[in-house]
Structure formats: C-alpha cells, structure tokens
Write an enzyme that holds these catalytic residues in place. Structure first.
Site, PDB file in Angstrom:
ATOM      1  N   ALA A 135     -18.990  -6.592  12.926  1.00  0.00           N
ATOM      2  CA  ALA A 135     -18.670  -5.231  13.018  1.00  0.00           C
ATOM      3  C   ALA A 135     -17.267  -5.021  13.106  1.00  0.00           C
ATOM      4  O   ALA A 135     -16.608  -5.323  14.007  1.00  0.00           O
ATOM      5  CB  ALA A 135     -19.648  -4.187  13.875  1.00  0.00           C
TER       6      ALA A 135
ATOM      7  N   SER B 100     -19.642  -7.540  17.694  1.00  0.00           N
ATOM      8  CA  SER B 100     -18.429  -6.713  17.557  1.00  0.00           C
ATOM      9  C   SER B 100     -17.131  -7.370  17.100  1.00  0.00           C
ATOM     10  O   SER B 100     -17.090  -8.677  17.574  1.00  0.00           O
ATOM     11  CB  SER B 100     -18.030  -5.800  18.773  1.00  0.00           C
ATOM     12  OG  SER B 100     -17.706  -6.932  19.955  1.00  0.00           O
ATOM     13  N   ASP B 101     -16.292  -6.942  16.504  1.00  0.00           N
ATOM     14  CA  ASP B 101     -15.029  -7.497  16.416  1.00  0.00           C
ATOM     15  C   ASP B 101     -14.337  -7.248  17.829  1.00  0.00           C
ATOM     16  O   ASP B 101     -14.915  -6.564  18.522  1.00  0.00           O
ATOM     17  CB  ASP B 101     -14.137  -6.786  15.120  1.00  0.00           C
ATOM     18  CG  ASP B 101     -12.977  -7.964  14.863  1.00  0.00           C
ATOM     19  OD1 ASP B 101     -12.534  -8.736  15.827  1.00  0.00           O
ATOM     20  OD2 ASP B 101     -12.336  -7.540  13.941  1.00  0.00           O
ATOM     21  N   TRP B 102     -13.485  -8.397  17.972  1.00  0.00           N
ATOM     22  CA  TRP B 102     -12.994  -8.565  19.313  1.00  0.00           C
ATOM     23  C   TRP B 102     -12.568  -7.148  20.032  1.00  0.00           C
ATOM     24  O   TRP B 102     -11.319  -6.902  19.297  1.00  0.00           O
ATOM     25  CB  TRP B 102     -11.986  -9.854  19.505  1.00  0.00           C
ATOM     26  CG  TRP B 102     -12.579 -10.971  19.823  1.00  0.00           C
ATOM     27  CD1 TRP B 102     -12.154 -12.001  20.838  1.00  0.00           C
ATOM     28  CD2 TRP B 102     -13.628 -11.466  19.307  1.00  0.00           C
ATOM     29  NE1 TRP B 102     -13.053 -12.933  20.521  1.00  0.00           N
ATOM     30  CE2 TRP B 102     -14.037 -13.044  19.906  1.00  0.00           C
ATOM     31  CE3 TRP B 102     -14.757 -11.256  18.181  1.00  0.00           C
ATOM     32  CZ2 TRP B 102     -15.131 -13.785  19.635  1.00  0.00           C
ATOM     33  CZ3 TRP B 102     -15.824 -12.137  17.797  1.00  0.00           C
ATOM     34  CH2 TRP B 102     -15.934 -13.250  18.504  1.00  0.00           C
TER      35      TRP B 102
END
Ligand code: BGC
Length: 773
Positions: free
Chosen positions: A192, A225-227
């Site tokens: 995401a 999640s993206d970081w």
C-alpha cells in the site's frame, strides 16, 4: 504451520508488524523463522547487518538488472519473465523470501522522479509486464510484491498528498494494470502506497484494499505498508492492511492492543490479518539459501540491448568496426545504469562503454567532455571533444541524467539534460555530422540538438552490463530491440497532466482524466518528439494480410488479430506488432487510440511469420460510473495494427455487440477538465478543498514545522539522531534529504524505533502552533 487461532492474541498482534527494517517477526515456539523482505524491484538490495537503518547504503553484491523502463521497452514478456526467474534465483541465494517489486504505477508525467522504476504510461503494458515479473519470481518460490498501490504517480509530498481522481480514470488508467497483475500473476503480497486516494490514506483505504483488491479481484495474499506509510493502525487493519513495515518499534503493538481494548478492532480482524501473514510464511517455507552464486551478466547484457530504443538513424548505425571512432562523454567511464533510491543495487560488476569497446577489440579515442560528477564542463573540455570528433569518422557521445537530476524522493524540475551535456552534443555535432548520441536516463528528456545528429540510441538505465549492451548495439552485434513504452514530448507543456502535476503539497488533481501520455497526443494533442511505441531497427519488415478471427465480438470473447510479418532487410531483427483500439460508437468519451494488444516477433533474414495478437474483450469496455461496472459499447470499432501510436498502420473494422448503446457517460465535458465545473462534473461531486497545512498537525512535515523556531530545533534534533552520522553516497543524498524534509511527523514516529512517542510529537506541534502567533 500453526493457525492464527492457535496463537495468543499477543503473538497474533506481533505478526502484524516487522521485527526490524526487513523481516517479519519469527515465532520460535512454533519453529517459524521470519520472512526476509528486500528491495527490488530489479536487483536484490539485501542490506548487511551493519547497514544504516535508512535502508539505502551498503548492500550485498547482486546483479543489477535493467530498470523497469528498459525492460518494458523490450515489449518482450518472455524476456521479462526470464529476468524475474534470474532475480528470484538470486533472491533465494541470498535468503530473500519476498522481493519488493515489481512497481507498476503509471507514468502520469515524464517528470515523475520514480518513472525509471515503473513500466509505462499505459496500463495495458504495465499490467502485462508486472504479471510476467510476478510469475517469474514466484515460479522459483520467491514472493513478489506489487507496488505502490495505488495512484502514487509522483514523489512530491508523497507521504501526504491526496490524489483526487475520477472513478472512470481510476479504474481504466490507474487500477487496471494492478487488476490484471493481481488476477493473472497472483502475487503473494501487495504494498500500500504512501499517498491518499480520494481523501483516505492508501494504507487505510478499505475500498482499495478490501472491496476492490480482495473482493473484486480475488487477491488472497498479504497487504504490507510502504515503509512508514502507516498512521492509524486500527483503521489500517479494518481496511485490510495486514503487515506494517518497517517494524521494530512498539507503536504498532500498542496501537492494536489499545484498539482491541476500546472495541475499535475485533479479535477476529486481528486473527484474519495474522492468518494472512502465516499463509505468507507457509508459502516461503522451505526456501533453501543457495550455495552457487548465479551469474546473470550475460542475461543483463541481452536484456539491456533488447530494451535499447533506436530513436533516430540516418544509416550511421551500426558502426563500421574499421571506422575511427571518437568516444566522448564522462558517462562512458562513469556510467549511469540504474536509478537512485531504494532500488539501488550494489552490482556484482559493471561494464562501461569504454571497457566494452576495448573488449570488442575496437579502438577509440576518448574525451571526457564534462565532469561526470558535477555535470559541468570547461571550454577546454568542449574544445578537446570537438577536436577529436572532427578527426574521427564518427563520434559517439554519451549523455544522460545523473542521480542528482532523477531519483526516488523527488520529481524532476525540467525535461532538460544537464546544460553541459546539451552543449557537448551540439559542439560535437558541429564538428562531425556523423554524431551518434547514446542516452543514459530513466525517463524522457528533450533533445534540442535532435536534428543535428545522425543517430540517437535511448539506452535508458540498462543495468550493470549496459556498457556492453550499448557497444553490442552500436556495432550491430545486437539489434536495438526496443520500442518506447512512454511518450517523448517535444515540450513539457505538451503533456496533458502538466498543469496539474505535481499539484500542491496536500492535493493533486488528475484533471487530464484518461488522456495520459500518448492518449492525449493521438486525440488532437500536439505531436510528440518521439511517440509511444516508436523504435527503429537495423532491418526492414513488411506487414501483410491482416485478419480478424471474427468480424464481430460479444462480451466475454477474445479476438485475435493475425498479420504476416516478413523480414525484408539484410539482418536478423525483431518487430513489435502493436494493436490499437478505436471506438467509433460515440457511447463514451475516449482517447482516439488505446493499446489493446501487442506481440514481439524475431525473424531471420527473409523469414516470415504469421503473428497472432490477442485482444481481450476488456479492451473494448469502459468503466460505467453510473452502474459501477465494466460495460461495453455496441457498435463499430476499429483495430489498427501499427508500429507506434502515431503510425496510421493497417486498419480492421469490426462490430462489437456490447451492452451499452446510447451515451452512457454522464456529461463528461471536454477531454481535459481544466475548469472547476468540468472537473467537479467528472468527479460527480464538488472538488474537495485541500487539507490545510496550518495549524500544524501530525501530518505536518519537517520542512513545514521548520518555519517556526521550535520546529527548527526539533528538526535538527531528529536529523542528528537519525541521519547526520550516516555516510551517504552522492546517489542517495538528494533523496534522503528531500524525504526527510517532506516526512510528516506521524511517519517520523514510525521510523523512530519507538523513541518518538505521540506525546512528544503532540507537544512539539503545540509549541510550533504557539510560535505562529
Ligand atoms: C519505497 C519502497 C521500498 C521501501 C523499502 C520505500 O520508501 O517507496 O518502494 O520498497 O521504501 O526500501
């Protein structure tokens, strides 16, 4: 393998965030090791234990394959799969379970900083390439991660910007590649993205993550999640965002525990996400760390040549090996072969163009022309370049975009090359009309000298063997097999999205709607410098006898366009048959042409083949915003078999029996919804007001709060505690600095290893807001 229901609530919660930057949490009691995640997308960037926690520097050596832009320019899905299989083999060898890629966001504007990491401006081609890469990786037991879902088409304020896009454009342009890749490739994970879509963070977006991704498309894997993209953990889990990355802080566990206690989350929701993570662990179980170090340099070389696009050639190429060659440009010695940012690979070796000429036994005279570190030149450097060019039969000039011009973390400001590069090309072309320009860049540039030079090879970012590939192409040992998977505009103003790109810090409006890239240029827009699909070769082809498998088509059927392609030239070569769909029904507003199918064929001299290109029913359909479904116009269509989006090609006419006859589009207004009234009509609601940047809140960025004394002090403390001591390469520095400036405090908390509590952040924000008065 335990089931989530066998685990205590704490253990379930633990599975929902990583143990550190790159690993899921282990379950030693159940003998379950963590899964190792690594960038991606086209080369493994496995950080060493001692590496910084910014996630950029110091990674294990691995093959740096051609970037996505190069791979997509090959228009060769078999090659993409082959590269992904090799990438998967390297992942296994390094103990990596999931590769964070492929990335398939649409190149909405050529200035997008991360365009090199994405395939195309066209969703059809993006989806196909992504599915091929997913398939290749997963065929060797390594998970893929489709990223960045969704509508993440710029770097500017990527953590906080809200993408406002109308539903039809969302479905047809920004989601359809993901849809295809999910349905066809069945990736084990999806990432995401940072941004919001229509007012809700992508990482908390129930509609995107559950209704569309899982319920409509059947995705059965883990959403991570993206970081640092997570904010309200409970909202994320409710939305279907299973795994928070990176982990290693207690925020995630605490937030989930609090949400369970307050009833915001149910045990069942936590269990569901934990089960998905367990399913992923089961999928990657049994992956053995390999002992043989794979060597993929040759594959890289082949792939880079297959993706190199010959933009222009007046017969100067291929070069005569006996000719005297002047090689000019610092990039011949200090090559640019990969993009900057999280995708940066520590290559196993690098071949420069200068080395490759020597390896091929071809002598060249060399002049630097400009300083590759600073992209500046002196009068003496230009003079020397012109002098050696004048006394050679042919001059090869290497120019391109250094990492300071093009990187993850920021968008480009201009389509221009560094001024010294443009000056060099002009000076050399003046000295010798037989000048060949080779470009090393990840996205379109303008070429003011275009008509002054004899040939232009767009080498893109070809990976570690790109030097060898460029020389193969220049000498004709390999053909430049590429076709542009993006448009090279004449000017930035000619790009439909430019007036609304990259928008404001909190909001970007997609007012160009469907008219992204070539869709604008073919629909009455200005002619581009080089159109989507364009690319020359070293041989000639004849196309004949185009036929359709049926004169009409109903929904659900697949149509085949067949055409005979004959190599009529004097060299073996490849041709890309591109099929564009034209909708003549007038039922909905549509671009004049849209890519509906393609096939690449390799033919020996004199060889001839019947090429079949499948055109799926979806290529005729549109997203009906009134009924919220794909529908198909009834009436006349054309399919055009062409060599590029601008080629008139060979036209076939057909009847489509769909389910929409009269104007199904609500008043869509003009193609580009420049006025507020038109854009609101297209959105079907009023244009949302951008979220205010004052007063400061958790969404405020370091750059924003640094306009106050308290914010400045806090920024300095955070910078010192995290980044100041880290040695950054020139390639990483611009991105890290920009990322830090545009990082919202809520994300700083996520990256803060638990050292930054909400209390501290809220206190700082209060002080910043006081300071404003
Ligand atoms: C990037 C992702 C990447 C992740 C881990 C993020 O900043 O957007 O593409 O996979 O970092 O490095």
């Amino acid at each position: 393998m335990p089931r989530a229901t066998d685990l205590t609530s704490d253990k379930q919660i633990g599975l929902l965030s990583g143990v550190d930057f790159w690993h899921t949490r282990p379950l030693p009691v159940h003998d379950l090791p963590p899964a190792t995640l690594s960038d991606g997308p086209l080369g493994i960037r496995l950080q060493r234990e001692s590496a910084d926690h910014l996630g950029v520097g110091n990674s294990h050596p691995a093959t740096c394959f051609p970037s996505a832009v190069t791979l997509a320019s090959s228009w060769d899905l078999d090659l993409a799969r082959e590269v992904a299989v090799a990438l998967g083999a390297e992942a296994s060898q390094l103990g990596v379970d999931v590769v964070l890629g492929p990335g398939l966001n649409i190149k909405r504007n050529p200035l997008g900083g991360r365009n090199f990491e994405y395939f195309s401006e066209d969703p059809f081609i993006s989806g196909r390439f992504a599915a091929a890469v997913v398939d290749g990786l997963q065929s060797v037991g390594v998970g893929a991660c489709l990223k960045h879902y969704a509508v993440n088409n710029q770097e500017y304020y990527r953590f906080v910007v809200d993408a406002v896009v109308d539903e039809r454009t969302l479905r047809e342009i920004y989601l359809s590649g993901f849809e295809y890749a999910v349905k066809r490739g069945k990736p084990w994970t999806v990432m995401a993205s940072y941004n919001s879509v229509d007012g809700e963070l992508a990482s908390q977006n129930h509609r995107l993550l559950t209704q569309i991704l899982r319920d409509e498309w059947g995705f059965d894997g883990v959403v991570m999640s993206d970081w640092g993209a997570v904010y309200e953990r409970d909202v994320g889990i409710t939305a279907g965002m299973d795994l928070e990355m990176p982990g290693g802080h207690s925020l995630s566990d605490n937030d989930i525990q609090d949400a369970l206690a307050s009833g915001q989350l149910t045990d069942r929701q936590v269990e569901t996400s934990a089960q998905r993570v367990l399913d992923l662990l089961a999928r990657v179980q049994g992956n053995e760390v390999g002992s043989v170090e794979p060597d993929h340099d040759e594959l890289c070389r082949r792939a880079a040549a297959a993706g190199a696009v010959l933009l222009r050639n007046d017969d100067t190429l291929p070069l005569d090996r006996r000719a005297s060659i002047a090689l000019i440009g610092g990039l011949a010695e200090v090559p640019r072969f990969q993009g900057a940012g999280s995708s940066l690979v520590n290559p196993t070796r690098v071949t420069t163009v200068r080395d490759a000429f020597a390896d091929a036994g071809v002598e060249v005279t060399y002049a630097e022309g400009y300083d590759p570190a600073t992209s500046t030149s002196s009068a003496a450097q230009l003079d020397e370049a012109a002098r050696i060019a004048a006394s050679a039969d042919v001059a090869v000039v290497m120019v391109g975009l250094p990492p300071a011009y093009e990187s993850e973390g920021f968008d480009r400001d201009t389509l221009s090359l560094p001024a010294a590069h443009d000056e060099l090309v002009s000076a050399v072309a003046q000295a010798n009309p037989r000048t060949v320009v080779v470009l090393s860049n990840g996205a379109p540039v303008t070429m003011p000298w275009r008509d002054e030079v004899a040939a232009i090879v767009e080498g893109y970012l070809g990976g570690q063997a790109s030097g060898a590939a460029v020389v193969d192409v220049l000498l004709g040992d390999a053909e430049p097999g590429g076709r542009l998977a993006e448009t090279f505009p004449e000017r930035l103003e000619d790009v439909a999205s430019t007036p609304w790109f990259p928008g404001r810090p909190r909001q970007v409006e997609y007012r160009e709607g469907l008219f992204v890239g070539y869709r604008h240029h073919v629909s009455g827009g200005p002619a581009p410098a080089f159109p989507f699909g364009h690319g020359l070769g070293y041989t000639t082809f004849d196309w004949s006898d185009p036929q359709l498998s049926s004169p009409s088509i109903r929904r659900g059927q697949v149509l085949t366009v067949s055409i005979t392609v004959t190599n009529t030239g004097t060299r073996a070569g490849s041709e890309v048959v591109q099929i564009y769909r034209r909708d003549l029904t007038g039922v909905v507003l549509r671009p004049e042409r849209e890519l509906a199918g393609f096939a690449k064929v390799h033919l020996e001299v004199g060889g001839s083949r019947r090429v079949d290109v499948e055109v799926p029913a979806r290529s005729f359909e549109f997203w009906d915003v009134r009924t919220d479904e794909w529908r198909c116009p009834t009436g006349r269509f054309e399919l055009v078999a062409a060599r590029s989006s601008a080629d008139p090609g060979l036209t076939l006419s057909l009847q489509v029996d769909g389910d929409a006859t009269d104007s199904a589009d609500p008043p869509s207004g003009p193609a580009l919804a420049a006025s507020d009234v038109d854009f609101a009509a297209r959105l079907g609601r009023s244009i949302p007001a951008p979220r205010p940047t004052r007063p400061f809140d958790r969404d405020s960025t370091f750059a924003e709060i640094a306009t106050t004394p308290a914010g400045r002090a806090f920024r300095a403390i955070c910078w010192r505690a995290t980044i100041a001591g880290t040695e950054l390469s020139d390639a990483d520095r611009p991105m890290v600095e920009r990322n830090f400036a545009e990082l919202p405090l809520r994300a700083a908390a996520r990256f803060g290893d638990g050292k930054l509590s909400w209390r501290t952040i809220d206190l700082v924000l209060r002080l910043c807001n006081l300071g404003r008065r």
